[in-house]
Design a protein around this motif. Structure first.
Motif, PDB file in Angstrom:
ATOM      1  N   GLU A   1     -21.588 -15.144 -50.209  1.00  0.00           N
ATOM      2  CA  GLU A   1     -21.408 -16.474 -50.794  1.00  0.00           C
ATOM      3  C   GLU A   1     -20.152 -17.194 -50.333  1.00  0.00           C
ATOM      4  OE1 GLU A   1     -21.770 -16.206 -55.046  1.00  0.00           O
ATOM      5  OE2 GLU A   1     -23.846 -15.528 -54.920  1.00  0.00           O
ATOM      6  N   THR A   2     -19.126 -16.447 -49.915  1.00  0.00           N
ATOM      7  CA  THR A   2     -17.847 -17.072 -49.582  1.00  0.00           C
ATOM      8  C   THR A   2     -17.341 -16.756 -48.184  1.00  0.00           C
ATOM      9  OG1 THR A   2     -16.417 -15.266 -50.337  1.00  0.00           O
ATOM     10  CG2 THR A   2     -17.174 -16.845 -52.019  1.00  0.00           C
ATOM     11  N   GLY A   3     -17.880 -15.711 -47.559  1.00  0.00           N
ATOM     12  CA  GLY A   3     -17.379 -15.264 -46.265  1.00  0.00           C
ATOM     13  C   GLY A   3     -16.075 -14.492 -46.364  1.00  0.00           C
ATOM     14  N   LEU A   4     -15.636 -14.206 -47.591  1.00  0.00           N
ATOM     15  CA  LEU A   4     -14.357 -13.512 -47.790  1.00  0.00           C
ATOM     16  C   LEU A   4     -14.536 -12.003 -47.867  1.00  0.00           C
ATOM     17  CD1 LEU A   4     -12.779 -15.853 -50.496  1.00  0.00           C
ATOM     18  CD2 LEU A   4     -12.255 -15.800 -48.041  1.00  0.00           C
ATOM     19  N   GLN A   5     -13.609 -11.294 -47.253  1.00  0.00           N
ATOM     20  CA  GLN A   5     -13.567  -9.828 -47.298  1.00  0.00           C
ATOM     21  C   GLN A   5     -12.791  -9.409 -48.552  1.00  0.00           C
ATOM     22  OE1 GLN A   5     -14.809  -7.879 -44.631  1.00  0.00           O
ATOM     23  NE2 GLN A   5     -14.421  -6.037 -45.837  1.00  0.00           N
ATOM     24  N   THR A   6     -13.344  -8.490 -49.304  1.00  0.00           N
ATOM     25  CA  THR A   6     -12.697  -7.984 -50.512  1.00  0.00           C
ATOM     26  C   THR A   6     -11.616  -6.973 -50.139  1.00  0.00           C
ATOM     27  OG1 THR A   6     -14.726  -8.285 -51.761  1.00  0.00           O
ATOM     28  CG2 THR A   6     -13.122  -6.764 -52.671  1.00  0.00           C
ATOM     29  N   LEU A   7     -10.402  -7.176 -50.647  1.00  0.00           N
ATOM     30  CA  LEU A   7      -9.318  -6.236 -50.405  1.00  0.00           C
ATOM     31  C   LEU A   7      -9.168  -5.244 -51.559  1.00  0.00           C
ATOM     32  CD1 LEU A   7      -6.592  -8.659 -48.993  1.00  0.00           C
ATOM     33  CD2 LEU A   7      -8.230  -7.249 -47.728  1.00  0.00           C
ATOM     34  N   ARG A   8      -9.388  -5.734 -52.779  1.00  0.00           N
ATOM     35  CA  ARG A   8      -9.246  -4.896 -53.969  1.00  0.00           C
ATOM     36  C   ARG A   8     -10.063  -5.527 -55.083  1.00  0.00           C
ATOM     37  NH1 ARG A   8      -4.475  -2.086 -56.876  1.00  0.00           N
ATOM     38  NH2 ARG A   8      -5.116  -2.329 -59.031  1.00  0.00           N
ATOM     39  N   MET A   9     -10.609  -4.673 -55.935  1.00  0.00           N
ATOM     40  CA  MET A   9     -11.298  -5.192 -57.120  1.00  0.00           C
ATOM     41  C   MET A   9     -11.021  -4.268 -58.291  1.00  0.00           C
ATOM     42  SD  MET A   9     -15.349  -4.490 -56.464  1.00  0.00           S
ATOM     43  CE  MET A   9     -15.364  -5.078 -54.796  1.00  0.00           C
ATOM     44  N   ASP A  10     -10.837  -4.888 -59.446  1.00  0.00           N
ATOM     45  CA  ASP A  10     -10.593  -4.161 -60.682  1.00  0.00           C
ATOM     46  C   ASP A  10     -11.604  -4.611 -61.722  1.00  0.00           C
ATOM     47  OD1 ASP A  10      -8.152  -2.668 -59.973  1.00  0.00           O
ATOM     48  OD2 ASP A  10      -7.273  -4.660 -59.782  1.00  0.00           O
ATOM     49  N   TYR A  11     -12.319  -3.642 -62.289  1.00  0.00           N
ATOM     50  CA  TYR A  11     -13.301  -3.928 -63.317  1.00  0.00           C
ATOM     51  C   TYR A  11     -12.586  -4.444 -64.556  1.00  0.00           C
ATOM     52  CZ  TYR A  11     -16.722  -3.156 -66.995  1.00  0.00           C
ATOM     53  OH  TYR A  11     -17.566  -3.322 -68.072  1.00  0.00           O
ATOM     54  N   LEU A  12     -13.134  -5.511 -65.172  1.00  0.00           N
ATOM     55  CA  LEU A  12     -12.547  -6.093 -66.367  1.00  0.00           C
ATOM     56  C   LEU A  12     -13.379  -5.807 -67.618  1.00  0.00           C
ATOM     57  CD1 LEU A  12     -11.496  -9.586 -64.945  1.00  0.00           C
ATOM     58  CD2 LEU A  12     -10.049  -7.562 -65.307  1.00  0.00           C
ATOM     59  N   PHE A  13     -14.657  -6.230 -67.616  1.00  0.00           N
ATOM     60  CA  PHE A  13     -15.515  -6.086 -68.794  1.00  0.00           C
ATOM     61  C   PHE A  13     -16.953  -6.441 -68.405  1.00  0.00           C
ATOM     62  CE2 PHE A  13     -13.391 -10.243 -68.865  1.00  0.00           C
ATOM     63  CZ  PHE A  13     -14.477 -11.117 -68.847  1.00  0.00           C
ATOM     64  N   SER A  14     -17.883  -6.244 -69.341  1.00  0.00           N
ATOM     65  CA  SER A  14     -19.278  -6.610 -69.096  1.00  0.00           C
ATOM     66  C   SER A  14     -19.810  -7.440 -70.265  1.00  0.00           C
ATOM     67  CB  SER A  14     -20.149  -5.367 -68.900  1.00  0.00           C
ATOM     68  OG  SER A  14     -20.168  -4.581 -70.072  1.00  0.00           O
ATOM     69  N   ILE A  15     -20.834  -8.236 -69.975  1.00  0.00           N
ATOM     70  CA  ILE A  15     -21.486  -9.075 -70.980  1.00  0.00           C
ATOM     71  C   ILE A  15     -22.988  -9.052 -70.685  1.00  0.00           C
ATOM     72  CG2 ILE A  15     -21.764 -11.432 -71.884  1.00  0.00           C
ATOM     73  CD1 ILE A  15     -18.860 -11.974 -71.137  1.00  0.00           C
ATOM     74  N   PRO A  16     -23.821  -8.801 -71.707  1.00  0.00           N
ATOM     75  CA  PRO A  16     -25.268  -8.892 -71.472  1.00  0.00           C
ATOM     76  C   PRO A  16     -25.675 -10.358 -71.321  1.00  0.00           C
ATOM     77  CG  PRO A  16     -24.829  -8.384 -73.777  1.00  0.00           C
ATOM     78  CD  PRO A  16     -23.500  -8.400 -73.069  1.00  0.00           C
ATOM     79  N   ASN A  17     -26.731 -10.588 -70.558  1.00  0.00           N
ATOM     80  CA  ASN A  17     -27.180 -11.943 -70.288  1.00  0.00           C
ATOM     81  C   ASN A  17     -28.695 -11.968 -70.163  1.00  0.00           C
ATOM     82  OD1 ASN A  17     -26.787 -14.718 -69.668  1.00  0.00           O
ATOM     83  ND2 ASN A  17     -26.867 -14.307 -67.491  1.00  0.00           N
ATOM     84  N   ILE A  18     -29.267 -13.137 -70.302  1.00  0.00           N
ATOM     85  CA  ILE A  18     -30.682 -13.355 -69.989  1.00  0.00           C
ATOM     86  C   ILE A  18     -30.713 -14.412 -68.903  1.00  0.00           C
ATOM     87  CG2 ILE A  18     -32.922 -14.126 -70.834  1.00  0.00           C
ATOM     88  CD1 ILE A  18     -32.143 -13.019 -73.574  1.00  0.00           C
TER      89      ILE A  18
END
Length: 171
Positions: free
Chosen positions: A92-109
């Protein structure tokens, strides 16, 4: 909208029409005994912050076409949530991920092709190259950096994304 299980009239194993409600989240075939569980699909979304701005996308497709969104999407089979997150950011952005940290989750429909898809949306804070320029692609119509002080959770068209943005901003 119908419950997702109401859309399936035949057993996917033996083709029997005797595919009946077993409980709120499953159907059972009275002929072969197969039980199908309607579990949520995994999806991810990224909070990419540069300085005091958040990278937001404008949705190029339904549902909620034209509203704001976060980069992200569905996790594919045989992917971890983190691999799916990195792939979606790249698509979607063409950006390479350097680091990611999980924050939280939310259920959705998530309404897709006239069917309500239950999802579990996992949110990450993601670092990318601070000098890289994002380019909208895939289902993102456009991307822009919005100062955190100007981010309005109500501008995000998907319910879980709006909730997550408010939570992320501490609102």
């Amino acid at each position: 909208m119908k419950h997702p299980l109401e859309r399936f009239a035949y057993c996917p194993v033996c083709g029997s029409r005797h595919f009946v409600i077993n409980n709120v989240k499953s159907k059972r075939c009275e002929d072969c005994g197969f039980v199908y569980y309607a579990n949520p699909s995994s999806a991810t979304a990224a909070f990419i912050v540069r300085g005091d701005s958040l990278l937001v996308a404008r949705r190029g497709k339904e549902p909620a076409k034209g509203t704001l969104d976060l980069p992200g999407g569905f996790v594919d089979m045989d992917e971890t949530a983190e691999q799916g997150m990195a792939r979606e950011i790249m698509e979607e952005t063409g950006l390479q991920t350097l680091r990611m940290d999980y924050l939280f989750s939310i259920p959705n429909i998530y309404l897709y092709s006239g069917m309500e898809i239950h999802t579990l949306d996992m949110f990450y804070r993601v670092e990318v190259d601070p000098d890289a320029t994002p380019h909208a692609d895939d289902d993102a119509a456009e991307l822009c950096w919005v100062p955190l002080s100007e981010v309005d959770p109500g501008s995000f068209g998907l319910h879980s994304i709006s909730q997550a943005v408010a939570r992320f901003l501490g609102q």
